[in-house]
Design an enzyme around this catalytic site. Structure first.
Site, PDB file in Angstrom:
ATOM      1  N   SER A 113      32.699  -4.318  22.720  1.00 32.20           N
ATOM      2  CA  SER A 113      33.102  -4.164  21.316  1.00 32.20           C
ATOM      3  C   SER A 113      33.569  -2.756  20.979  1.00 32.20           C
ATOM      4  O   SER A 113      34.525  -2.272  21.553  1.00 32.20           O
ATOM      5  CB  SER A 113      31.941  -4.611  20.430  1.00 32.20           C
ATOM      6  OG  SER A 113      32.323  -4.608  19.096  1.00 32.20           O
ATOM      7  N   HIS A 114      32.852  -2.084  20.100  1.00 32.08           N
ATOM      8  CA  HIS A 114      33.252  -0.769  19.604  1.00 32.08           C
ATOM      9  C   HIS A 114      32.661   0.372  20.438  1.00 32.08           C
ATOM     10  O   HIS A 114      32.874   1.532  20.120  1.00 32.08           O
ATOM     11  CB  HIS A 114      32.759  -0.646  18.168  1.00 32.08           C
ATOM     12  CG  HIS A 114      31.323  -1.061  18.067  1.00 32.08           C
ATOM     13  ND1 HIS A 114      30.946  -2.380  18.107  1.00 32.08           N
ATOM     14  CD2 HIS A 114      30.188  -0.344  17.997  1.00 32.08           C
ATOM     15  CE1 HIS A 114      29.630  -2.463  18.055  1.00 32.08           C
ATOM     16  NE2 HIS A 114      29.138  -1.237  17.987  1.00 32.08           N
ATOM     17  N   ASP A 277      38.355  -2.883  15.715  1.00 32.55           N
ATOM     18  CA  ASP A 277      37.591  -2.227  16.782  1.00 32.55           C
ATOM     19  C   ASP A 277      38.081  -2.600  18.180  1.00 32.55           C
ATOM     20  O   ASP A 277      39.128  -3.235  18.341  1.00 32.55           O
ATOM     21  CB  ASP A 277      36.104  -2.545  16.630  1.00 32.55           C
ATOM     22  CG  ASP A 277      35.783  -3.981  17.007  1.00 32.55           C
ATOM     23  OD1 ASP A 277      36.651  -4.848  16.812  1.00 32.55           O
ATOM     24  OD2 ASP A 277      34.673  -4.244  17.512  1.00 32.55           O
ATOM     25  N   ASP A 279      37.419  -4.837  20.474  1.00 33.81           N
ATOM     26  CA  ASP A 279      37.769  -6.220  20.811  1.00 33.81           C
ATOM     27  C   ASP A 279      38.349  -6.998  19.638  1.00 33.81           C
ATOM     28  O   ASP A 279      38.532  -8.223  19.726  1.00 33.81           O
ATOM     29  CB  ASP A 279      36.547  -6.944  21.382  1.00 33.81           C
ATOM     30  CG  ASP A 279      35.399  -7.003  20.392  1.00 33.81           C
ATOM     31  OD1 ASP A 279      35.268  -6.064  19.582  1.00 33.81           O
ATOM     32  OD2 ASP A 279      34.638  -7.978  20.420  1.00 33.81           O
ATOM     33  N   ASP A 281      37.229  -7.749  16.548  1.00 30.27           N
ATOM     34  CA  ASP A 281      36.496  -8.607  15.614  1.00 30.27           C
ATOM     35  C   ASP A 281      36.031  -7.874  14.355  1.00 30.27           C
ATOM     36  O   ASP A 281      35.661  -8.509  13.381  1.00 30.27           O
ATOM     37  CB  ASP A 281      35.331  -9.348  16.311  1.00 30.27           C
ATOM     38  CG  ASP A 281      34.334  -8.404  16.958  1.00 30.27           C
ATOM     39  OD1 ASP A 281      34.569  -7.180  16.948  1.00 30.27           O
ATOM     40  OD2 ASP A 281      33.325  -8.905  17.489  1.00 30.27           O
ATOM     41  N   ARG A 282      36.052  -6.543  14.380  1.00 31.36           N
ATOM     42  CA  ARG A 282      35.635  -5.805  13.182  1.00 31.36           C
ATOM     43  C   ARG A 282      36.834  -5.379  12.344  1.00 31.36           C
ATOM     44  O   ARG A 282      37.949  -5.305  12.860  1.00 31.36           O
ATOM     45  CB  ARG A 282      34.868  -4.545  13.575  1.00 31.36           C
ATOM     46  CG  ARG A 282      33.550  -4.830  14.209  1.00 31.36           C
ATOM     47  CD  ARG A 282      32.759  -3.570  14.427  1.00 31.36           C
ATOM     48  NE  ARG A 282      31.418  -3.937  14.878  1.00 31.36           N
ATOM     49  CZ  ARG A 282      30.379  -3.147  14.889  1.00 31.36           C
ATOM     50  NH1 ARG A 282      30.508  -1.901  14.488  1.00 31.36           N
ATOM     51  NH2 ARG A 282      29.202  -3.567  15.303  1.00 31.36           N
ATOM     52  N   LYS A 376      33.661 -13.152  14.329  1.00 35.50           N
ATOM     53  CA  LYS A 376      34.248 -12.385  13.242  1.00 35.50           C
ATOM     54  C   LYS A 376      35.661 -12.030  13.644  1.00 35.50           C
ATOM     55  O   LYS A 376      36.000 -12.040  14.833  1.00 35.50           O
ATOM     56  CB  LYS A 376      33.401 -11.189  12.874  1.00 35.50           C
ATOM     57  CG  LYS A 376      33.091 -10.259  13.985  1.00 35.50           C
ATOM     58  CD  LYS A 376      32.011  -9.294  13.526  1.00 35.50           C
ATOM     59  CE  LYS A 376      31.635  -8.379  14.655  1.00 35.50           C
ATOM     60  NZ  LYS A 376      30.205  -8.199  14.771  1.00 35.50           N
TER      61      LYS A 376
HETATM   62  C1  G1P Z   1      25.734  -4.407  15.497  1.00 38.18           C
HETATM   63  C2  G1P Z   1      25.824  -4.790  14.040  1.00 38.18           C
HETATM   64  C3  G1P Z   1      25.811  -6.291  13.900  1.00 38.18           C
HETATM   65  C4  G1P Z   1      26.928  -6.899  14.746  1.00 38.18           C
HETATM   66  C5  G1P Z   1      26.822  -6.410  16.171  1.00 38.18           C
HETATM   67  C6  G1P Z   1      28.001  -6.884  17.029  1.00 38.18           C
HETATM   68  O1  G1P Z   1      24.528  -4.869  16.028  1.00 38.18           O
HETATM   69  O2  G1P Z   1      24.786  -4.206  13.292  1.00 38.18           O
HETATM   70  O3  G1P Z   1      25.945  -6.637  12.556  1.00 38.18           O
HETATM   71  O4  G1P Z   1      26.877  -8.289  14.711  1.00 38.18           O
HETATM   72  O5  G1P Z   1      26.803  -4.995  16.204  1.00 38.18           O
HETATM   73  O6  G1P Z   1      29.221  -6.385  16.573  1.00 38.18           O
HETATM   74  P1  G1P Z   1      23.250  -3.926  16.230  1.00 38.18           P
HETATM   75  O7  G1P Z   1      23.707  -2.767  17.069  1.00 38.18           O
HETATM   76  O8  G1P Z   1      22.865  -3.465  14.854  1.00 38.18           O
HETATM   77  O9  G1P Z   1      22.221  -4.807  16.861  1.00 38.18           O
HETATM   78 ZN    ZN Z   2      33.693  -5.886  18.222  1.00 35.31          ZN
END
Ligand code: G1P
Ligand code: ZN
Length: 543
Positions: A113-114, A277, A279, A281-282, A376
Site C-alpha cells: 500500500s502506502h 497511494d 496501490d 485504494d486511498r 477502497k
Molecule cells: C491502516 C488504516 C486502516 C486501513 C489500513 C489499510 O491500518 O488505519 O484504516 O484499512 O491501513 O490501508 P492500521 O495501520 O491502522 O492497522
Molecule cells: Zn493502499
C-alpha cells in the site's frame, strides 16, 4: 515441464495484519519465504481445478520477481488460468474490479500500500476472495496456521512469462492471460459517473491537480482524466509509476503529499486537488486552500450520492470503521438508512456489501468506496467529487461548509506516533486500559466521561466476533478519544490517537481542527502518559 516439490522450514511470522502480509523486501527475499506463504494460501483456499485467479501488484520493487514465482506455483497447484495485469501491475481496486468482472475464484494482490518501496522498503501480499474483497479473518488465520506447519511447496520448472505484451501464454497446463486492466477499470468508472457532465466542467475551464505519487494510479489517471474526460495534460503529476515511488512515501495525506498540498495552498491554486497511494485504494481530497477530512468526504458523498448516476436511486446503507468520525452517521439518520460501525480494515465491509446492506463505506485513513468493488477505491472517490462539483458548480469549500451548516461539524484529527519500541506501545495501551474501571463519570476539563471499552465487533451477517479493536473513551457530549496500534507496519509499533468533537455552532466551523481539538488532545496526552512512556513530544504525522 516438471513440477518440483521443494522443502521449506515453515515460517512462524506469516500472520496477515490489517491488510495482508507485509514485511520488508529483504524478509520476502529469504529463501522459501514467499513460496511458503503462497503455498499456504493455495492449501487453505483450495482453488478448484481449472479455476481462474487474478494476479497483480502496485509495481513496487520485487513485484516482477514475485509474480513469476506465483505464476509457476499456480501452474503446479492446478490453477486453470491466471489473469495478470500488464507488466504485472494492477491497482488494488482494479484487481477487485477484474475478479468480479471475470468471475474469478479470487486473486493475489502484491502491495504494501502506502509503505515506502525499493530494496530497503516494504513488500506485501494479500489474498482476495470471489467477491473481489480481502479474505476474512477466518481465512487469514488459517493461512497463518498453515504457514507454520508447511514443509514443502510445489513449483513448475519453466522459463519466465512475458508480462509486458498483452496476450495469452501457456505455462504447463495453465493459461496466463496478460490483460489491460486500465480499460476494464475505466469502463466501470464510466458506467457509474456522468462523464459528459465532468467533461463539460473541464471544458468550462475548471482546473484540477491529481498527484499519483509515482505509484500505480498514473496510467489510470491519464486514461480517465486526460483521455476520457478531456482535462488538460498538466492536471496530473508524478504519473509515471516507479518501483521505489521516486524515493517518496506514497501516502496521500498532508505530510507525505506535501508537493500537492503546496500547489493547492499556493497563489495559483487550482479549484480541486487529489492524490492516491501506492496501490491506488486511498484518496485525499483538497479544494483551493482547503482540506477535506476523509470522514467528512464520506459523509458528503453519502449526502450527495443521488447527484451521481450510479447512485441516483439512493443508497441502501453506509458503514464506517470505528475510529472514523460520526459525520456519516448523521447523514444516514437524515436519509433514514442503516449505518454500521466496523473494526479498522476494509475486510469487515465485504459481508455487509454482499448482503446488500450498505452501498458506501469509508475509513478515516483516506479510504472510501462503494459496492462497485470490494476494496477502497482512490480514483472512484476523486470521480465522486468531480461529479458532485460538476452538478453543483460550487467550490469544494462551499460544499463542505454547507454540509456542516446542515449537519453540524464532527471536528476530527488523528495523531500518529510511528516507529515506537513495541514494549513502550504495549505499556501505554496497558496504562490506558487500567484506568477504564474508574474513568466513567469523571469530569476531564469540559468533558465528562460516559464510557470506556476495548471495541469488539460481531459481524451481523456471519456472527463472527473480532475483539481488541481499539480503546475508546466516549464522552457524554458524543466526543471521543480512540487509541489503537497499527496492524500494517513492518517494524516497531505505530500508535494512533483519534480525536473527535462535535461542533454544532456554525460560527466556529471555519476554525482550525487543531485549535478546536486542543483541549481533547491535552486530555489524551495526559491519559496515555505518552511523553513519559515514549519520550515523544510530537506526533510523526498529523491528519
Ligand atoms: C491502516 C488504516 C486502516 C486501513 C489500513 C489499510 O491500518 O488505519 O484504516 O484499512 O491501513 O490501508 P492500521 O495501520 O491502522 O492497522
Ligand atoms: Zn493502499
Amino acid at each position: 515441464m516438471t513440477i518440483r516439490t521443494i522443502s521449506t522450514p515453515g515460517f512462524n511470522d506469516q500472520k496477515p495484519g490489517t491488510s495482508g502480509l507485509r514485511k520488508r523486501v529483504k524478509v520476502f527475499q529469504q529463501p522459501h519465504y514467499l513460496e511458503n506463504f503462497v503455498q499456504s494460501v493455495f492449501d487453505t483456499v483450495q482453488i478448484p481445478a481449472g479455476a481462474t485467479i487474478v494476479l497483480g501488484g502496485d509495481g513496487r520493487f520485487y513485484n516482477r520477481e514475485a509474480i513469476q514465482v506465483i505464476l509457476k506455483m499456480a501452474a503446479a497447484n492446478g490453477v486453470g488460468r491466471v489473469l495478470v495485469g500488464q507488466a504485472g501491475i494492477l491497482s488494488t481496486p482494479a484487481e477487485s474490479c477484474v475478479i468480479r468482472k471475470y468471475q474469478a475464484f479470487g486473486g493475489m494482490v502484491l502491495s504494501a500500500s502506502h509503505n515506502p518501496g525499493g530494496p530497503e522498503g516494504d513488500f506485501g501480499i494479500k489474498f482476495n476472495i470471489q467477491n473481489g474483497g480481502p479474505a476474512p479473518e477466518k481465512i487469514t488465520e488459517a493461512i497463518f496456521e498453515r504457514a507454520k506447519q508447511l514443509r514443502e511447496y510445489r513449483i513448475l520448472e519453466a522459463a519466465d512469462i512475458e508480462l509486458d505484451q498483452l496476450g495469452t501464454y501457456a505455462l504447463g497446463d495453465m493459461q496466463v492471460e496478460v490483460i489491460d486492466a486500465v480499460r476494464d477499470y475505466a469502463d466501470l468508472m464510466e458506467e457509474i459517473f456522468d462523464f459528459a457532465a465532468i467533461k463539460a466542467l473541464f471544458a468550462a475551464g475548471f482546473r484540477m491537480k491529481f498527484d499519483a505519487m509515482h505509484a500505480v494510479t498514473g496510467p489510470y489517471a491519464r486514461e480517465i482524466f486526460i483521455r476520457r474526460l478531456g482535462a488538460p495534460a498538466d492536471s496530473i503529476m508524478n504519473a509515471n509509476p516507479l518501483p521505489d515511488f521516486g524515493g517518496g512515501h506514497p501516502d496521500p495525506n498532508l505530510t507525505y503529499a506535501h508537493e500537492l498540498v503546496e500547489i493547492l495552498y499556493g497563489a495559483q491554486a487550482p479549484e480541486f486537488g487529489a492524490a492516491s497511494d501506492g496501490d491506488g485504494d486511498r484518496n485525499m481530497i483538497l479544494g483551493k486552500h482547503f482540506f477535506v477530512t476523509p470522514s467528512d468526504s464520506l459523509a458528503i458523498i453519502a449526502a450527495n450520492a443521488t447527484c451521481i448516476r450510479g447512485y441516483r436511486d439512493g443508497i441502501a446503507g453506509v458503514a464506517r470503521s470505528m475510529p472514523t468520525s460520526g459525520a456519516v452517521d448523521r447523514v444516514a439518520k437524515a436519509l433514514n438508512i442503516p449505518c454500521f460501525e466496523t473494526p479498522t480494515g476494509w475486510k469487515f465491509f465485504g459481508n455487509l456489501m454482499d448482503a446488500g446492506k450498505v452501498t458506501l463505506c469509508g475509513e478515516e485513513s483516506f479510504g472510501t468506496s462503494s459496492s462497485h468493488v470490494r476494496e477502497k477505491d482512490g480514483l472512484w472517490a476523486v470521480l465522486c467529487w468531480l461529479n458532485i462539483l460538476a452538478v453543483k458548480r460550487l467550490s469544494v469549500e462551499q460544499i463542505v461548509m454547507a454540509h456542516w451548516r446542515e449537519f453540524g461539524r464532527n471536528v476530527y484529527s488523528r495523531l500518529d506516533y510511528e516507529d515506537l519500541p513495541v514494549s513502550q506501545a504495549n505499556q501505554l495501551m496497558q496504562h490506558v486500559t487500567e484506568q477504564f474501571t474508574h474513568l466513567p463519570c469523571q469530569q476531564l476539563g469540559s468533558y465528562r466521561v460516559h464510557a470506556c471499552d476495548n471495541f469488539s465487533y460481531t459481524d451481523p451477517i456471519d456472527g463472527s466476533v473480532s475483539r481488541n479493536q481499539g480503546l475508546r473513551i466516549l464522552f457524554e457530549d458524543g466526543s471521543r478519544i480512540v487509541i489503537r496500534l497499527s496492524g500494517t507496519g513492518t517494524e516497531g509499533a505505530t500508535l494512533r490517537i483519534y480525536l473527535e468533537a462535535y461542533e454544532p455552532d456554525t460560527s466556529r466551523h471555519a476554525l482550525d481542527a487543531q485549535e478546536l481539538l486542543k483541549e481533547l488532545i491535552k486530555i489524551a496526552l495526559n491519559l496515555t502518559q505518552l511523553q513519559a512512556i515514549t519520550g515523544r513530544d510530537k506526533p510523526t504525522v498529523i491528519t
